[in-house]
Design a protein around this motif. Structure first.
Motif, PDB file in Angstrom:
ATOM      1  N   LEU A  86       0.808  -1.208   0.111  1.00 25.29           N
ATOM      2  CA  LEU A  86       0.223   0.020   0.043  1.00 25.29           C
ATOM      3  C   LEU A  86       0.847   1.090   0.016  1.00 25.29           C
ATOM      4  O   LEU A  86       0.427   2.128  -0.771  1.00 25.29           O
ATOM      5  N   TRP A  89       2.210   2.587  -3.344  1.00 23.62           N
ATOM      6  CA  TRP A  89       1.616   3.572  -4.200  1.00 23.62           C
ATOM      7  C   TRP A  89       1.698   5.022  -4.054  1.00 23.62           C
ATOM      8  O   TRP A  89       1.532   5.951  -4.961  1.00 23.62           O
ATOM      9  N   ILE A 285      -5.516   3.628  -5.319  1.00 25.91           N
ATOM     10  CA  ILE A 285      -5.201   3.919  -3.852  1.00 25.91           C
ATOM     11  C   ILE A 285      -6.313   3.579  -3.104  1.00 25.91           C
ATOM     12  O   ILE A 285      -6.313   2.845  -2.193  1.00 25.91           O
ATOM     13  N   GLY A 289      -6.327   0.055  -1.083  1.00 27.19           N
ATOM     14  CA  GLY A 289      -6.245   0.257   0.176  1.00 27.19           C
ATOM     15  C   GLY A 289      -7.347  -0.347   0.956  1.00 27.19           C
ATOM     16  O   GLY A 289      -7.280  -1.178   1.922  1.00 27.19           O
TER      17      GLY A 289
END
Length: 530
Positions: A86, A89, A285, A289
């Protein structure tokens, strides 16, 4: 698994394959055969569509099967993958997305070659991109084999092998017939399915524990056999200094590797502008996420509900934790609910693998045709002949990925992806950042940066416990292990940056400041972007 599980899951597999082949056939009838159409889908996708496609490309079998399996087996230490995937990104969003879209056309090499001597740079970047792509493909193949082995009760080695071969054949069909447009729509469909399935499973896990996350974690710790150590760092990476350095190495690879993945970089060329590329990353994202937050729940849920012993019993590397969790949440092995939920999750995982391998194969075949072929055969290959080479390259890459997938079938898929990220961060990221931000960077520096990261990364993997010297190695009966870490990133990433700097300062070629200025203006403003 029972016959009902097998039949229903195979029907759902077949339905997804039929839909994706239908998309591919429809697209192949409507294409006009240009390089821009094949490599970039005509640059016609919206930020939202591309954001879903990027998510579909990125949320691989390593995430759905491997990461949840590692969390279910190692608890806190398995979370490193979630955090690394994560956080990576943010690097892509702030440093890479818009600049790459403005500077390049189809591949990573386009960005570097804009201000360098084209031929050696394209050969180096193309070689690196294909290597990273093949490593990533192997992880997906291993995931496919694990999934079908679970479906068939783990007794049929032949079925597992034929599954790997079948996935390879399908990915060649998707790429050679449909190109980027078909691949993108397959990834969008897959992203929607994967997010929907993850949401459903997450809700069922939380309902099982009445929404009490603390109770979920306590149950996972008790069932793990490790107690509170399951929820603290050190279970996998804290035993000694070697394990701690492996932890740092893996973290570096995951955070820095995404920005060097060829199949992710190629997605920025499918939108019309740099602003659309940035908005695509914002969409991705949010989606990615959300997904990784759910994998945390699913990993600890598998530990609490299924138990690490049952997970290991089905697959030693933990790749089947999520399907087993779905089976239990649905009511157990012989229940209708368990049968349906297991089959749906298995089908989603299979769809995940097919979509990701299509994207990776397309990126690697583009590197072969657009970079290697165009550089070696002639200075400017005709677009149509280049596309024909890309389709042929997809077949060759498929064969290599199948062979390596059969060899590495017992390794954890998230771990295999960690190796691909390490090579991407070592070979691709240094040359990309230097090209975009260093005024004095030269052609020799670019070539040295690529090979100075690529060769040590591969060599260190060959000399690591991954290949020999331990019971879990690819070749456990031999021992040529001289490098103690399983992930080479801690050594190979600095070597990539150091080699690029050293090649530049030792180069007799003066840096072309005019080309750098042109690249800088183009990357920041989009003036002259394709």
């Amino acid at each position: 698994m029972t016959g009902n599980h097998q039949t229903l899951a195979l029907l759902l597999f077949s339905a997804f394959v039929a839909v994706t082949l239908g998309i591919t056939t429809w697209v192949s009838r409507n294409r006009h055969g240009s390089a821009e159409e094949f490599y970039a889908g005509g640059r016609l996708f919206s930020p939202m569509e591309n954001g879903f496609a990027i998510s579909g490309d990125y949320m691989s079998a390593a995430s759905f099967l491997g990461v949840t399996g590692l969390i279910s087996l190692y608890g806190y230490d398995g979370l490193l993958y979630v955090v690394g995937f994560l956080v990576a990104w943010l690097v892509v969003l702030f440093l890479i997305a818009e600049l790459v879209r403005n500077c390049g056309r189809f591949t990573l090499a386009d960005v570097v070659a804009a201000r360098m001597n084209e031929r050696p740079v394209r050969i180096a970047a193309g070689t690196s991109s294909v290597t990273v792509s093949v490593l990533y493909l192997v992880a997906q193949m291993v995931g496919a084999g694990s999934l079908v082995a679970l479906l068939l009760g783990g007794s049929s080695e032949a079925a597992r092998n034929w599954t790997v071969i079948g996935v390879g054949a399908l990915m060649v069909i998707y790429v050679s017939l449909g190109g980027m447009r078909a691949t993108t729509w397959i990834q969008i469909v897959k992203a929607v399915l994967l997010l929907s399935g993850s949401i459903a499973l997450t809700v069922l896990v939380l309902v099982r524990f009445h929404g009490d996350v603390n109770e979920l974690l306590r149950s996972a710790a008790e069932r793990s056999g490790h107690g509170d150590a399951f929820l603290a760092p050190g279970l996998k990476y804290g035993g000694d200094w070697t394990a701690r350095f492996d932890f740092i190495s893996l973290g570096l690879a995951l955070v820095l590797g995404t920005a060097g993945l060829p199949h992710i970089l190629s997605r920025f060329y499918t939108v019309p502008t740099a602003r659309a590329a940035r908005r695509s990353v914002v969409w991705s994202i949010g989606l990615i996420g959300s997904f990784y937050l759910m994998t945390i729940v699913l990993g600890f849920g598998a530990a609490a509900i299924v138990g690490p012993e049952a997970v290991r019993g089905a697959n030693a590397a933990g790749n089947t934790a999520v399907p087993l969790l779905a089976l239990d949440l649905g009511g157990g092995a012989n229940s209708a609910g368990g049968t349906v939920l297991f089959a749906v999750v298995a089908a989603i995982a299979f769809a995940t693998i097919l979509a990701v391998v299509a994207g990776i194969t397309l990126a690697s075949s583009a590197s072969v045709a657009h970079d290697l072929y165009a550089s070696m055969r002639r200075r400017h290959a005709k677009p149509r002949s280049e596309v024909a080479v890309a389709r042929t390259a997809a077949v060759g890459i498929g064969v290599v990925a199948i062979a390596l997938g059969l060899l590495a079938r017992d390794l954890n898929v998230a771990f295999l992806v960690g190796l691909a990220f390490a090579v991407a961060a070592s070979a691709n990221l240094p040359v990309l950042l230097y090209s975009l931000f260093w005024r004095s960077f030269t052609t020799r520096g670019a070539v040295w940066a690529v090979y100075g990261g690529l060769v040590p990364a591969l060599l260190l993997v060959l000399l690591s416990p991954v290949v020999s010297g331990s019971p879990d190695s690819l070749f456990p009966s031999v021992d040529f292990q001289y490098f103690p870490l399983q992930n080479p990133g801690l050594v190979s990433i600095p070597l990539g940056f150091l080699s690029g700097w050293l090649g530049t300062v030792m180069s007799a070629e003066p840096p072309d400041e005019a080309k750098h200025a042109e690249t800088e203006v183009r990357s920041l403003t989009g003036a002259g972007a394709v």
